[in-house]
Design a protein around this motif. Structure first.
Motif, mmCIF file in Angstrom:
data_model
loop_
_atom_site.group_PDB
_atom_site.id
_atom_site.type_symbol
_atom_site.label_atom_id
_atom_site.label_comp_id
_atom_site.label_asym_id
_atom_site.label_seq_id
_atom_site.Cartn_x
_atom_site.Cartn_y
_atom_site.Cartn_z
ATOM 1 N N GLY A 290 3.448 -35.792 11.311
ATOM 2 C CA GLY A 290 2.960 -35.645 12.669
ATOM 3 C C GLY A 290 2.098 -34.417 12.882
ATOM 4 O O GLY A 290 2.262 -33.398 12.210
ATOM 5 N N ILE A 291 1.176 -34.529 13.828
ATOM 6 C CA ILE A 291 0.412 -33.377 14.311
ATOM 7 C C ILE A 291 0.616 -33.295 15.817
ATOM 8 O O ILE A 291 0.707 -34.313 16.500
ATOM 9 C CB ILE A 291 -1.088 -33.474 13.973
ATOM 10 C CG1 ILE A 291 -1.678 -34.814 14.458
ATOM 11 C CG2 ILE A 291 -1.319 -33.292 12.483
ATOM 12 C CD1 ILE A 291 -3.181 -34.909 14.282
ATOM 13 N N ARG A 292 0.696 -32.072 16.313
ATOM 14 C CA ARG A 292 0.958 -31.883 17.742
ATOM 15 C C ARG A 292 -0.284 -32.184 18.573
ATOM 16 O O ARG A 292 -1.400 -31.789 18.228
ATOM 17 C CB ARG A 292 1.410 -30.442 17.999
ATOM 18 C CG ARG A 292 2.773 -30.113 17.431
ATOM 19 C CD ARG A 292 3.174 -28.693 17.801
ATOM 20 N NE ARG A 292 3.285 -28.522 19.238
ATOM 21 C CZ ARG A 292 4.394 -28.109 19.866
ATOM 22 N NH1 ARG A 292 5.496 -27.843 19.164
ATOM 23 N NH2 ARG A 292 4.420 -27.967 21.166
ATOM 24 N N GLY A 293 -0.072 -32.847 19.703
ATOM 25 C CA GLY A 293 -1.183 -33.155 20.589
ATOM 26 C C GLY A 293 -1.709 -31.957 21.344
ATOM 27 O O GLY A 293 -2.801 -32.016 21.919
ATOM 28 N N ASP A 294 -0.932 -30.830 21.351
ATOM 29 C CA ASP A 294 -1.388 -29.637 22.073
ATOM 30 C C ASP A 294 -1.935 -28.572 21.126
ATOM 31 O O ASP A 294 -2.038 -27.406 21.480
ATOM 32 C CB ASP A 294 -0.246 -29.048 22.914
ATOM 33 C CG ASP A 294 0.985 -28.682 22.074
ATOM 34 O OD1 ASP A 294 0.997 -28.982 20.865
ATOM 35 O OD2 ASP A 294 1.920 -28.092 22.642
ATOM 36 N N SER A 295 -2.320 -28.981 19.914
ATOM 37 C CA SER A 295 -2.909 -28.060 18.949
ATOM 38 C C SER A 295 -4.236 -28.619 18.458
ATOM 39 O O SER A 295 -4.338 -29.815 18.162
ATOM 40 C CB SER A 295 -1.968 -27.856 17.765
ATOM 41 O OG SER A 295 -2.587 -27.115 16.730
ATOM 42 N N ASP A 296 -5.252 -27.768 18.340
ATOM 43 C CA ASP A 296 -6.549 -28.247 17.866
ATOM 44 C C ASP A 296 -6.837 -27.841 16.422
ATOM 45 O O ASP A 296 -7.933 -28.043 15.919
ATOM 46 C CB ASP A 296 -7.683 -27.765 18.787
ATOM 47 C CG ASP A 296 -7.727 -26.250 18.931
ATOM 48 O OD1 ASP A 296 -7.094 -25.542 18.120
ATOM 49 O OD2 ASP A 296 -8.397 -25.778 19.870
ATOM 50 N N TRP A 297 -5.851 -27.237 15.747
ATOM 51 C CA TRP A 297 -5.983 -26.971 14.317
ATOM 52 C C TRP A 297 -4.631 -27.230 13.666
ATOM 53 O O TRP A 297 -3.708 -26.442 13.810
ATOM 54 C CB TRP A 297 -6.466 -25.544 14.047
ATOM 55 C CG TRP A 297 -6.651 -25.258 12.570
ATOM 56 C CD1 TRP A 297 -6.738 -26.167 11.562
ATOM 57 C CD2 TRP A 297 -6.783 -23.967 11.958
ATOM 58 N NE1 TRP A 297 -6.908 -25.544 10.355
ATOM 59 C CE2 TRP A 297 -6.951 -24.196 10.562
ATOM 60 C CE3 TRP A 297 -6.781 -22.666 12.447
ATOM 61 C CZ2 TRP A 297 -7.099 -23.138 9.665
ATOM 62 C CZ3 TRP A 297 -6.936 -21.627 11.543
ATOM 63 C CH2 TRP A 297 -7.103 -21.858 10.174
ATOM 64 N N ASN A 298 -4.529 -28.376 13.005
ATOM 65 C CA ASN A 298 -3.284 -28.777 12.349
ATOM 66 C C ASN A 298 -3.531 -28.881 10.855
ATOM 67 O O ASN A 298 -4.465 -29.567 10.419
ATOM 68 C CB ASN A 298 -2.816 -30.121 12.898
ATOM 69 C CG ASN A 298 -2.526 -30.067 14.384
ATOM 70 O OD1 ASN A 298 -1.504 -29.557 14.814
ATOM 71 N ND2 ASN A 298 -3.454 -30.597 15.189
ATOM 72 N N ALA A 299 -2.703 -28.209 10.067
ATOM 73 C CA ALA A 299 -2.940 -28.137 8.634
ATOM 74 C C ALA A 299 -1.720 -28.557 7.827
ATOM 75 O O ALA A 299 -0.592 -28.183 8.152
ATOM 76 C CB ALA A 299 -3.333 -26.706 8.239
ATOM 77 N N PRO A 300 -1.938 -29.323 6.754
ATOM 78 C CA PRO A 300 -0.846 -29.597 5.817
ATOM 79 C C PRO A 300 -0.687 -28.393 4.885
ATOM 80 O O PRO A 300 -1.652 -27.673 4.619
ATOM 81 C CB PRO A 300 -1.358 -30.822 5.048
ATOM 82 C CG PRO A 300 -2.845 -30.639 5.036
ATOM 83 C CD PRO A 300 -3.199 -29.966 6.339
ATOM 84 N N GLU A 301 0.524 -28.167 4.418
ATOM 85 C CA GLU A 301 0.764 -27.075 3.476
ATOM 86 C C GLU A 301 1.592 -27.617 2.315
ATOM 87 O O GLU A 301 2.784 -27.874 2.460
ATOM 88 C CB GLU A 301 1.477 -25.909 4.163
ATOM 89 C CG GLU A 301 0.643 -25.261 5.261
ATOM 90 C CD GLU A 301 1.296 -24.022 5.867
ATOM 91 O OE1 GLU A 301 2.384 -23.606 5.375
ATOM 92 O OE2 GLU A 301 0.727 -23.472 6.828
ATOM 93 N N PRO A 302 0.956 -27.825 1.155
ATOM 94 C CA PRO A 302 1.670 -28.371 -0.008
ATOM 95 C C PRO A 302 2.550 -27.306 -0.655
ATOM 96 O O PRO A 302 2.096 -26.186 -0.920
ATOM 97 C CB PRO A 302 0.529 -28.782 -0.937
ATOM 98 C CG PRO A 302 -0.587 -27.835 -0.608
ATOM 99 C CD PRO A 302 -0.469 -27.569 0.869
#
Length: 286
Positions: free
Chosen positions: A133-145
């Motif tokens: 999931g990515i938050r709808g109230d964030s404009d920069w969402n990043a995966p972290e392996p």
């Protein structure tokens, strides 16, 4: 050896990859239907996980690889999931430009005490093939392996692949918002297997973000770049802390997409760690 969870709640099974074959351990011993039960049984019998598995394989039926792949589930269902941060040089370097936050992250990188934090519950975590999931109230969402430790009573019994999804724009606003940037619905993924590896500090790791069939980000690294050891991180997790029977501890990342690359609904994140496997998840807004 790599351990996979297959089936559903009514017919769960733990399958091991051993000597180029796949064996259904749940058919070899009553009650062994998960990695948790297998590791617990090895601890009670005071046997190594490798020895117990090899013995069970003698009476376990083989399973087709395609069947395992189609029924993959989260390889363990931990009681809690924790994370460790700023364990690679790139992690603290990336945050040097984040205003006053840079000094804080540099201090954590150089300090004797590592950053260890609560990440997720099982209900906030997904397995292979499920959507992160990515938050709808964030404009920069990043995966972290992240290489992730599987702990039984606080001791390392295996390794898996983790995706510590983070709302970076929220984290940047204020460090007091860190829990909101890290802990939310579908904020973590683990899988596809629990692996036994010879040296967790010498594994190749890569991540790719695909969008509409094209790669928008791809990078690789090695766990040899970690400035902390897995044992050290597990030790700090245990200190003065209630330790559940089964925990997953994510060990930090050195692959961070730039600010102009943010996850979008419909993207696919693919993370591969040598000897452990490939964790693939689509992305959905929550």
């Amino acid at each position: 050896m790599r351990y996979f969870q297959t089936g559903d709640r009514t017919e769960p099974a733990v399958v091991v990859e051993h000597d180029d074959g796949l064996y259904d351990l749940s058919e070899a011993a009553v009650g062994i239907d998960s990695f948790r039960e297998l590791a617990r049984s090895a601890a009670i019998a005071d046997r190594s996980l490798t020895d117990l598995t090899a013995a069970l394989c003698e009476d376990a039926p083989t399973v087709a690889r395609e069947a395992v792949r189609s029924e993959l589930r989260m390889p363990v269902r931990p009681d809690e999931i924790w994370g460790a941060g700023v364990t690679y040089a790139i992690s603290q370097e990336d945050r040097q430009e984040e205003g006053g936050l840079g000094e804080t992250y540099l201090d954590a990188y150089e300090a004797e005490r590592p950053e260890v934090y609560f990440k997720a519950t099982p209900t906030r975590t997904v397995g292979p093939g499920e959507a992160v999931g990515i938050r709808g109230d964030s404009d920069w969402n990043a995966p972290e392996p992240e290489l992730s430790l599987v702990l039984l009573d606080g001791e390392i019994v295996g390794y898996t692949v983790g995706n510590d999804v983070c709302s970076r724009s929220i984290e940047r606003e204020n460090l007091l918002y860190l829990p909101q940037s890290k802990i939310y619905d579908r904020s973590c993924a683990i899988g596809p297997a629990v692996a036994l590896v010879d040296d967790p500090h010498d594994l190749e790791m890569s991540m790719t973000i695909e969008r509409d069939g094209e790669s928008v980000f791809s990078e690789s690294t090695s766990t040899a770049e970690m400035v902390r050891t897995c044992e050290e991180l597990a030790s700090y997790f245990r200190r003065h802390n209630y330790v559940p029977e089964l925990t997953v501890l994510l060990t930090g990342t050195s692959i961070i997409p730039p600010a102009d690359v943010t996850l979008r609904e419909g993207d696919t994140v693919e993370i591969t760690i040598e000897g452990v496997g490939t964790l693939e998840n689509d992305v959905v807004e929550v």
